[in-house]
Write a protein that holds these residues in place. Structure first.
Motif, PDB file in Angstrom:
ATOM      1  N   GLU A  75      11.397 -34.864  31.456  1.00 24.33           N
ATOM      2  CA  GLU A  75      11.057 -34.791  30.034  1.00 24.33           C
ATOM      3  C   GLU A  75       9.638 -34.270  29.836  1.00 24.33           C
ATOM      4  N   SER A  79       8.833 -30.558  28.319  1.00 28.79           N
ATOM      5  CA  SER A  79       8.075 -30.584  27.058  1.00 28.79           C
ATOM      6  C   SER A  79       6.834 -29.707  27.138  1.00 28.79           C
ATOM      7  N   ARG A 107      11.710 -32.683  23.853  1.00 23.19           N
ATOM      8  CA  ARG A 107      10.605 -31.739  23.672  1.00 23.19           C
ATOM      9  C   ARG A 107      10.332 -31.486  22.190  1.00 23.19           C
ATOM     10  N   ASN A 111       6.664 -31.014  20.933  1.00 25.56           N
ATOM     11  CA  ASN A 111       6.161 -29.665  21.173  1.00 25.56           C
ATOM     12  C   ASN A 111       7.171 -28.643  20.651  1.00 25.56           C
TER      13      ASN A 111
END
Length: 387
Positions: A75, A79, A107, A111
């Protein structure tokens, strides 16, 4: 710039990750192999050994790896990524897309910067397959992000990375041929437009099929014919056996005619490409085993892969395809005992017969004249070589 590459095998380390490193990316590999993940994290670097008339060695430094089951680490990596690539085998694209979708859901919460996702597989329009899997079941928020901020360019990749037995300082060092080609759809790229060694092209289709037909198709033909004639290496089969060499060149000639008609590529240009490919097959430094090149004949003989695709095109255009038929027929005689997929085909032949097996594997109708031609060639090869 940060790159996350799914697949830490030879292609991942020796080709895609290698070019990413040379382009200045921080490279993180993702793999399901405990050995590869642990070794990459232990050594942090590896050597790419180019095999030609002389060895050339280049070091890839400061790499890391994450196990596919380490969701928390994945993750974070996804991300932060600017580029996500894969070399995990075309059969694994859908499942990898499911994993990526869940990671991208995380994500998008932290972001929403632009990103490119590229599948680097021996398959036609592999990124499209991956993209469909990622979009399937995506939330509204993720779907909007994917549509607006994520590039999904298809690519054509070409580098032979054999399991050659050479001395390595580290277990993750990798040997490669000196030739490589990575063609990427220019108009679908968002931010990763300066990968060193990659060529950005307007129309990828001709590049994909040129490579699929003339490299992958002829390569498989040499492997399957070489196997039933008891050779071990690609270079032996293509340099020592006139029948096999002529079949490979004949495969090229048939593919060249079809590609020229379909895409308008000049025959001269395709013949020059053909000469390069044959020269690569002759490279004795690769020690490329037939069993490696021929492995998983279920995939290689499937409807949209390297053998059946050029065959169907030739039949559609009314062109000769005798050598392509030979390659396919030889594939159904590939019974390498350590290849589960090859053994599955042989079991199918014993249980259901060759006609149904050819139909099952290739996706062609049992009533199609193409099946009749494949079976006829299969029986001819059995008589000639399996006495």
């Amino acid at each position: 710039m940060k790159a996350v590459h799914f697949g830490a095998g030879n292609i991942g380390r020796g080709f895609i990750g290698y070019l990413q490193y040379k382009s200045g990316y921080d490279v993180t590999f993702v793999d399901i192999s405990d050995f590869l993940v642990d070794a990459i994290n232990k050594y942090k670097n590896y050597t790419v050994i180019t095999l030609s008339t002389s060895e050339n060695k280049e070091e890839v430094k400061n790499v890391s790896a994450i196990h596919l089951k380490d969701i928390k680490a994945l993750e974070i990596a996804v991300s932060e990524a600017d580029l996500i690539t894969t070399s995990i085998g075309a059969n694994n694209l859908a499942s990898t897309g499911n994993v990526l979708r869940d990671l991208l859901e995380k994500r998008v919460q932290v972001n929403k910067k632009e990103l490119d996702i590229i599948a680097c597989e021996n398959a036609l329009f592999a990124t499209d397959i991956l993209k469909r899997s990622i979009f399937d079941g995506a939330s509204i928020e993720l779907t909007e992000y994917l549509q607006e901020k994520v590039g999904f360019p298809n690519s054509a990749v070409d580098r032979i990375v054999p399991n050659v037995n050479i001395e390595k300082e580290l277990p993750i060092d990798v040997a490669v041929e000196d030739f490589y080609e990575w063609d990427i759809e220019k108009d679908k790229i968002k931010i990763n437009s300066e990968i060193k060694g990659a060529e950005y092209v307007d129309k990828l289709g001709p590049y994909l099929e040129r490579k699929l037909f003339l490299l992958n198709g002829a390569h498989a033909t040499i492997a399957y014919l070489g196997y039933i004639k008891n050779y071990k290496f690609i270079h032996e089969a293509v340099t020592m056996d006139e029948v096999i060499r002529n079949a490979a060149i004949g495969f090229h000639n048939e593919g060249i005619k079809a590609l020229s008609v379909k895409h308008g590529i000049s025959v001269e240009e395709l013949k020059n490409y053909s000469k390069k490919i044959i020269g690569r097959f002759e490279n004795s430094y690769l020690q490329d085993e037939l069993s490696r090149v021929g492995r998983d004949p279920v995939r290689k003989l499937s409807a949209n892969d390297r053998l059946v695709t050029p065959l169907k095109l030739c039949y559609e255009l009314g062109l000769e395809a005798n050598n392509i038929l030979t390659g396919i027929a030889a594939g159904f005689l590939f019974d390498f005992e350590d290849d589960e997929k090859a053994q599955g085909i042989q079991n199918n032949i014993r249980t259901n017969g060759i006609v149904k097996t050819v139909s099952d594997v290739t996706g062609l109708s049992q009533d199609d004249e193409v099946i009749t031609d494949i079976v006829r060639k299969y029986e001819e090869l059995k008589v000639c070589y399996l006495k």
